[in-house]
Design a protein around this motif. Structure first.
Motif, PDB file in Angstrom:
ATOM      1  N   ASN A  58       7.403 -22.630  52.783  1.00 49.26           N
ATOM      2  CA  ASN A  58       8.630 -22.706  51.982  1.00 49.26           C
ATOM      3  C   ASN A  58       8.407 -22.183  50.561  1.00 49.26           C
ATOM      4  O   ASN A  58       9.253 -21.482  50.009  1.00 49.26           O
ATOM      5  CB  ASN A  58       9.151 -24.140  51.935  1.00 49.26           C
ATOM      6  CG  ASN A  58       9.774 -24.565  53.241  1.00 49.26           C
ATOM      7  OD1 ASN A  58      10.221 -23.735  54.018  1.00 49.26           O
ATOM      8  ND2 ASN A  58       9.794 -25.865  53.489  1.00 49.26           N
ATOM      9  N   ARG A  59       7.258 -22.532  49.978  1.00 49.31           N
ATOM     10  CA  ARG A  59       6.947 -22.065  48.630  1.00 49.31           C
ATOM     11  C   ARG A  59       6.847 -20.538  48.611  1.00 49.31           C
ATOM     12  O   ARG A  59       7.343 -19.883  47.695  1.00 49.31           O
ATOM     13  CB  ARG A  59       5.639 -22.686  48.133  1.00 49.31           C
ATOM     14  CG  ARG A  59       5.418 -22.502  46.654  1.00 49.31           C
ATOM     15  CD  ARG A  59       4.166 -23.205  46.133  1.00 49.31           C
ATOM     16  NE  ARG A  59       3.881 -24.466  46.783  1.00 49.31           N
ATOM     17  CZ  ARG A  59       2.751 -24.730  47.453  1.00 49.31           C
ATOM     18  NH1 ARG A  59       1.814 -23.822  47.547  1.00 49.31           N
ATOM     19  NH2 ARG A  59       2.549 -25.908  48.009  1.00 49.31           N
ATOM     20  N   LEU A  94       2.120 -14.907  48.737  1.00 47.19           N
ATOM     21  CA  LEU A  94       1.956 -14.246  50.035  1.00 47.19           C
ATOM     22  C   LEU A  94       0.543 -14.415  50.586  1.00 47.19           C
ATOM     23  O   LEU A  94       0.354 -14.590  51.790  1.00 47.19           O
ATOM     24  CB  LEU A  94       2.309 -12.767  49.922  1.00 47.19           C
ATOM     25  CG  LEU A  94       3.783 -12.454  49.705  1.00 47.19           C
ATOM     26  CD1 LEU A  94       3.987 -10.955  49.523  1.00 47.19           C
ATOM     27  CD2 LEU A  94       4.623 -12.983  50.835  1.00 47.19           C
ATOM     28  N   ALA A  95      -0.459 -14.399  49.706  1.00 46.61           N
ATOM     29  CA  ALA A  95      -1.841 -14.611  50.149  1.00 46.61           C
ATOM     30  C   ALA A  95      -2.032 -16.031  50.668  1.00 46.61           C
ATOM     31  O   ALA A  95      -2.698 -16.242  51.692  1.00 46.61           O
ATOM     32  CB  ALA A  95      -2.808 -14.325  49.005  1.00 46.61           C
ATOM     33  N   GLN A  96      -1.442 -17.005  49.985  1.00 44.52           N
ATOM     34  CA  GLN A  96      -1.543 -18.387  50.455  1.00 44.52           C
ATOM     35  C   GLN A  96      -0.835 -18.568  51.789  1.00 44.52           C
ATOM     36  O   GLN A  96      -1.343 -19.253  52.685  1.00 44.52           O
ATOM     37  CB  GLN A  96      -0.949 -19.340  49.415  1.00 44.52           C
ATOM     38  CG  GLN A  96      -1.799 -19.507  48.185  1.00 44.52           C
ATOM     39  CD  GLN A  96      -1.133 -20.384  47.141  1.00 44.52           C
ATOM     40  OE1 GLN A  96       0.060 -20.665  47.217  1.00 44.52           O
ATOM     41  NE2 GLN A  96      -1.909 -20.796  46.156  1.00 44.52           N
ATOM     42  N   THR A  97       0.323 -17.938  51.931  1.00 41.23           N
ATOM     43  CA  THR A  97       1.059 -18.029  53.185  1.00 41.23           C
ATOM     44  C   THR A  97       0.287 -17.372  54.318  1.00 41.23           C
ATOM     45  O   THR A  97       0.198 -17.910  55.428  1.00 41.23           O
ATOM     46  CB  THR A  97       2.441 -17.372  53.035  1.00 41.23           C
ATOM     47  OG1 THR A  97       3.141 -18.015  51.967  1.00 41.23           O
ATOM     48  CG2 THR A  97       3.248 -17.476  54.299  1.00 41.23           C
ATOM     49  N   ALA A 132       9.207 -15.339  47.131  1.00 45.12           N
ATOM     50  CA  ALA A 132       9.649 -14.019  47.589  1.00 45.12           C
ATOM     51  C   ALA A 132      11.124 -13.801  47.258  1.00 45.12           C
ATOM     52  O   ALA A 132      11.511 -12.727  46.798  1.00 45.12           O
ATOM     53  CB  ALA A 132       9.408 -13.868  49.085  1.00 45.12           C
ATOM     54  N   SER A 133      11.942 -14.812  47.472  1.00 45.49           N
ATOM     55  CA  SER A 133      13.366 -14.696  47.139  1.00 45.49           C
ATOM     56  C   SER A 133      13.568 -14.525  45.640  1.00 45.49           C
ATOM     57  O   SER A 133      14.394 -13.718  45.204  1.00 45.49           O
ATOM     58  CB  SER A 133      14.121 -15.942  47.607  1.00 45.49           C
ATOM     59  OG  SER A 133      14.054 -16.060  48.998  1.00 45.49           O
TER      60      SER A 133
END
Length: 97
Positions: free
Chosen positions: A45-46, A68-71, A51-52
């Motif tokens: 979610n974060r 993005l790296a964490q996701t 990104a949004s």
């Protein structure tokens, strides 16, 4: 013969408390798994929020790359755990009965 059954009953009674869950412990593995699943969902979610925000210009590119790296790391970890669980399940199915 009666002595053997008495000894077996005493042995069972002595080991039974070791197999019962302790009253002071909370949840155990189920609670830990639920916490991990919640952390995973929060990370996703974060990443979506950052990104949004970056699409409309409210977040810097560095924050986007970090999110993005964490996701990506969270998804790769989840896939690895899933693969290990499936592998263990298949190994159990291959065991002779």
């Amino acid at each position: 013969m009666d002595i053997k059954s008495t000894l077996a009953a005493q042995g069972y009674a002595a080991t039974r408390p070791a197999t019962q869950p302790k009253a002071g412990e909370s949840g155990g593995a189920g609670e830990a798994f639920a916490r991990l699943a919640g952390d995973f969902a929060e990370t996703l979610n974060r990443g979506e929020q950052v990104a949004s925000a970056s699409m409309i210009g409210n977040a810097d590119p560095h924050a986007l790359v970090q999110a993005l790296a964490q996701t990506e790391l969270a998804v790769e970890t989840a896939v690895t755990v899933r693969n290990k669980v499936v592998e263990a399940y298949q190994e159990i199915l291959r065991m002779p009965v």
